[in-house]
Scaffold this active site. Structure first.
Site, PDB file in Angstrom:
ATOM      1  N   HIS A  22       0.833  -1.205   0.000  1.00 50.13           N
ATOM      2  CA  HIS A  22       0.000   0.000   0.000  1.00 50.13           C
ATOM      3  C   HIS A  22       0.870   1.259   0.000  1.00 50.13           C
ATOM      4  O   HIS A  22       0.601   2.216  -0.732  1.00 50.13           O
ATOM      5  CB  HIS A  22      -0.899   0.060   1.252  1.00 50.13           C
ATOM      6  CG  HIS A  22      -1.962  -0.968   1.314  1.00 50.13           C
ATOM      7  ND1 HIS A  22      -2.147  -1.772   2.423  1.00 50.13           N
ATOM      8  CD2 HIS A  22      -2.931  -1.325   0.429  1.00 50.13           C
ATOM      9  CE1 HIS A  22      -3.176  -2.575   2.222  1.00 50.13           C
ATOM     10  NE2 HIS A  22      -3.657  -2.333   1.008  1.00 50.13           N
ATOM     11  N   LYS A  46     -16.996  -6.218   6.067  1.00 51.09           N
ATOM     12  CA  LYS A  46     -15.838  -6.940   6.585  1.00 51.09           C
ATOM     13  C   LYS A  46     -15.777  -6.747   8.093  1.00 51.09           C
ATOM     14  O   LYS A  46     -16.340  -5.817   8.637  1.00 51.09           O
ATOM     15  CB  LYS A  46     -14.541  -6.418   5.950  1.00 51.09           C
ATOM     16  CG  LYS A  46     -14.423  -6.707   4.475  1.00 51.09           C
ATOM     17  CD  LYS A  46     -13.097  -6.219   3.960  1.00 51.09           C
ATOM     18  CE  LYS A  46     -12.958  -6.449   2.469  1.00 51.09           C
ATOM     19  NZ  LYS A  46     -11.672  -5.970   1.951  1.00 51.09           N
ATOM     20  N   ARG A 100      -2.027  -6.611  -7.946  1.00 49.90           N
ATOM     21  CA  ARG A 100      -0.956  -7.532  -7.595  1.00 49.90           C
ATOM     22  C   ARG A 100      -0.812  -8.649  -8.612  1.00 49.90           C
ATOM     23  O   ARG A 100       0.272  -9.113  -8.874  1.00 49.90           O
ATOM     24  CB  ARG A 100      -1.207  -8.145  -6.217  1.00 49.90           C
ATOM     25  CG  ARG A 100      -1.073  -7.158  -5.086  1.00 49.90           C
ATOM     26  CD  ARG A 100      -1.521  -7.783  -3.810  1.00 49.90           C
ATOM     27  NE  ARG A 100      -2.920  -8.146  -3.973  1.00 49.90           N
ATOM     28  CZ  ARG A 100      -3.713  -8.554  -3.013  1.00 49.90           C
ATOM     29  NH1 ARG A 100      -3.256  -8.697  -1.818  1.00 49.90           N
ATOM     30  NH2 ARG A 100      -4.968  -8.841  -3.245  1.00 49.90           N
ATOM     31  N   SER A 138      -3.272  -7.674   2.994  1.00 52.42           N
ATOM     32  CA  SER A 138      -3.632  -7.429   4.391  1.00 52.42           C
ATOM     33  C   SER A 138      -4.189  -8.691   5.036  1.00 52.42           C
ATOM     34  O   SER A 138      -3.900  -8.995   6.194  1.00 52.42           O
ATOM     35  CB  SER A 138      -4.657  -6.302   4.482  1.00 52.42           C
ATOM     36  OG  SER A 138      -4.090  -5.087   4.078  1.00 52.42           O
TER      37      SER A 138
END
Length: 170
Positions: A22, A46, A100, A138
């Site tokens: 990040h 979440k 990614r 994460s």
């Protein structure tokens, strides 16, 4: 012609926790706009490990430690609701997203198309994760920390302390 450096960008995420990946995207995106707003999503779907306030504090501490030029303008704010509404509220003309792997692209491409439909005046800018950060997420950082593994290579020292303190109930 408008100078792109005076324009604002919005980099959203839950940042639970903020990772070195990040931070790399933040540093790179900040060079592309005059002002970068980091939007920390409250995200009720979440169950974040860190509170919204903790995530914002970690980001502010980590960004300050990046050693960016003094002229770099970065704001960290919490937000909830539609991403495009938050981007508009902060005067953003671009939304930055990190990629990614190919799997990220499928999801991000759908989100970009929907955001373009909702707010055609906002561009989505994809930045590929640097090779050393492509495997960091994460979710995996939290899992490693929960299992008492070492997360030193994935997060800053201050974020590491915050994550470990939360896991230890402090």
């Amino acid at each position: 012609m408008t100078d792109a450096r005076v324009r604002a960008g919005f980099y959203p995420g839950t940042f639970d926790p903020v990772t070195n990946g990040h931070l790399d995207i933040i540093a790179r995106a900040s060079r592309l706009v005059g002002r970068l707003v980091i939007g920390v999503a409250k995200d009720t779907t979440k169950q974040p490990l860190l509170s919204l306030q903790e995530r914002i504090a970690c980001l502010r501490t980590d960004i300050a430690a990046l050693g960016l030029p003094p002229s770099t303008v970065i704001e960290v704010v919490g937000f909830e609701g539609l991403l495009v509404n938050a981007a508009h509220a902060h005067g953003a003309h671009a939304i930055f997203r990190g990629l990614r792997a190919v799997a990220d692209f499928d999801y991000e491409n759908q989100m970009s198309a929907m955001n373009t439909h909702l707010a055609p005046d906002i561009e989505t800018v994809f930045l590929m994760a640097r090779q050393g950060n492509q495997y960091i997420s994460s979710r995996l950082v939290k899992e490693i920390a929960r299992l008492e593994g070492d997360i030193t290579d994935f997060v800053s020292p201050s974020t590491r302390q915050c994550v470990l303190a939360r896991l230890q109930g402090r």
